[in-house]
Design an enzyme around this catalytic site. Structure first.
Site, PDB file in Angstrom:
ATOM      1  N   HIS A   1      -3.814  -5.058  -9.427  1.00  0.00           N
ATOM      2  CA  HIS A   1      -4.865  -4.153  -8.975  1.00  0.00           C
ATOM      3  C   HIS A   1      -6.207  -4.848  -9.179  1.00  0.00           C
ATOM      4  O   HIS A   1      -6.412  -5.479 -10.218  1.00  0.00           O
ATOM      5  CB  HIS A   1      -4.792  -2.854  -9.792  1.00  0.00           C
ATOM      6  CG  HIS A   1      -5.755  -1.817  -9.329  1.00  0.00           C
ATOM      7  ND1 HIS A   1      -5.531  -1.056  -8.194  1.00  0.00           N
ATOM      8  CD2 HIS A   1      -6.958  -1.421  -9.817  1.00  0.00           C
ATOM      9  CE1 HIS A   1      -6.564  -0.236  -8.022  1.00  0.00           C
ATOM     10  NE2 HIS A   1      -7.441  -0.442  -8.984  1.00  0.00           N
TER      11      HIS A   1
ATOM     12  N   ASP B   1      -0.830   3.058  -9.999  1.00  0.00           N
ATOM     13  CA  ASP B   1      -1.672   2.347 -10.981  1.00  0.00           C
ATOM     14  C   ASP B   1      -1.583   2.901 -12.394  1.00  0.00           C
ATOM     15  O   ASP B   1      -2.550   2.878 -13.151  1.00  0.00           O
ATOM     16  CB  ASP B   1      -3.150   2.379 -10.534  1.00  0.00           C
ATOM     17  CG  ASP B   1      -3.326   1.777  -9.156  1.00  0.00           C
ATOM     18  OD1 ASP B   1      -2.634   0.796  -8.849  1.00  0.00           O
ATOM     19  OD2 ASP B   1      -4.159   2.292  -8.390  1.00  0.00           O
TER      20      ASP B   1
ATOM     21  N   LEU C   1       0.794  -1.232   0.000  1.00  0.00           N
ATOM     22  CA  LEU C   1       0.000   0.000   0.000  1.00  0.00           C
ATOM     23  C   LEU C   1       0.827   1.284   0.000  1.00  0.00           C
ATOM     24  O   LEU C   1       0.283   2.371   0.074  1.00  0.00           O
ATOM     25  CB  LEU C   1      -0.970  -0.009   1.191  1.00  0.00           C
ATOM     26  CG  LEU C   1      -2.045  -1.097   1.097  1.00  0.00           C
ATOM     27  CD1 LEU C   1      -2.935  -1.092   2.336  1.00  0.00           C
ATOM     28  CD2 LEU C   1      -2.897  -0.942  -0.158  1.00  0.00           C
TER      29      LEU C   1
HETATM   30  C1  GRF Z   1      -5.460  -7.633  -3.850  1.00  0.00           C
HETATM   31  O1  GRF Z   1      -6.814  -7.443  -4.065  1.00  0.00           O
HETATM   32  C2  GRF Z   1      -4.660  -6.844  -4.871  1.00  0.00           C
HETATM   33  O2  GRF Z   1      -5.309  -6.698  -6.088  1.00  0.00           O
HETATM   34  C3  GRF Z   1      -4.507  -5.519  -4.205  1.00  0.00           C
HETATM   35  O3  GRF Z   1      -4.382  -5.794  -2.831  1.00  0.00           O
HETATM   36  C4  GRF Z   1      -4.987  -7.051  -2.529  1.00  0.00           C
HETATM   37  C5  GRF Z   1      -3.955  -7.874  -1.857  1.00  0.00           C
HETATM   38  O4  GRF Z   1      -4.461  -9.092  -1.386  1.00  0.00           O
HETATM   39  N1  GRF Z   1      -3.396  -4.784  -4.750  1.00  0.00           N
HETATM   40  P1  GRF Z   1      -3.464 -10.168  -0.781  1.00  0.00           P
HETATM   41  O5  GRF Z   1      -2.676  -9.502   0.324  1.00  0.00           O
HETATM   42  O6  GRF Z   1      -2.563 -10.618  -1.894  1.00  0.00           O
HETATM   43  O7  GRF Z   1      -4.335 -11.273  -0.267  1.00  0.00           O
END
Ligand code: GRF
Length: 199
Positions: A112, A153, A93
């Protein structure tokens, strides 16, 4: 076996995409190995997943360093030490430091949970994305794997796959449907990238 591309995966949370990359690497569906998992959150479950698989981890938090420059230097040194060639952001993030973006340009991917360029950009993550898709009344959604540059993005789209949006979807049910497909396309896109299929 020919030496495989060395990948660092960056996470902030659950790491289910990290797991899909690890699994694909084990079965040979991904022409690379995860050599390092980096997290900006000490409690990210992704770190536990890495440890379970015997993969080294690095908690990268600016607050642990006297200044940002020193933190970035430490991160770059880690990537160097592990001879990292590709960086896969998987639910990370934070923005990747500019130095890393410059050094690994073209070799950094992100996943994404929507069909970019729709529903991307700062603040568009997690349930916010799926809420926006539902509010717009879109009939389909689906994940995007793209290259990473300095803007959230924004980089070149490598792979997308559509899923239907059902009339009774909630952000959670839609997220679950998209996530399932994320686990298929992230290893696929990264494998393609490593094999030079996007050049
Ligand atoms: C996913 O939905 C991805 O698309 C987004 O963050 C989420 C991460 O999920 N960037 P995880 O930690 O891989 O389960």
């Amino acid at each position: 076996m020919a030496s495989r591309a060395k990948i660092a995966v960056f996470v902030s949370g659950g790491g289910s995409n990290l797991q899909s990359l690890i699994d694909a690497s084990k079965t040979g569906k991904l022409a690379g190995e995860i050599v390092l998992v980096v997290s900006n959150k000490l409690k990210a479950y992704g770190l536990k997943r890495a440890a379970n698989e015997g993969i080294d981890t690095f908690v990268f938090r600016y607050k642990d360093f006297s200044d940002k420059e020193m933190a970035v230097r430490e991160l770059m040194a880690m990537l160097e030490e592990y001879k990292v060639e590709y960086i896969a952001l998987a639910g990370y993030l934070n923005l990747l430091p500019e130095k890393a973006v410059k050094k690994y340009r073209g070799k950094i991917t992100n996943i994404h949970p929507a069909l970019l360029p729709k529903y991307g950009g700062k603040g568009m993550y997690g349930h916010f994305v799926h809420e926006a898709v539902l509010a717009a009344g879109d009939k389909e959604s689906g994940p995007t794997v793209h290259l990473v540059d300095e803007i959230y993005d924004n980089g070149r789209i490598l792979l997308q796959r559509k899923v239907p949006v059902e009339s009774d979807d909630t952000p959670d049910t839609l997220a679950a449907r998209v996530l399932k497909v994320e686990h298929q396309i992230y290893p696929e896109a990264l494998d393609n990238l490593i094999k030079g299929k996007y050049s």
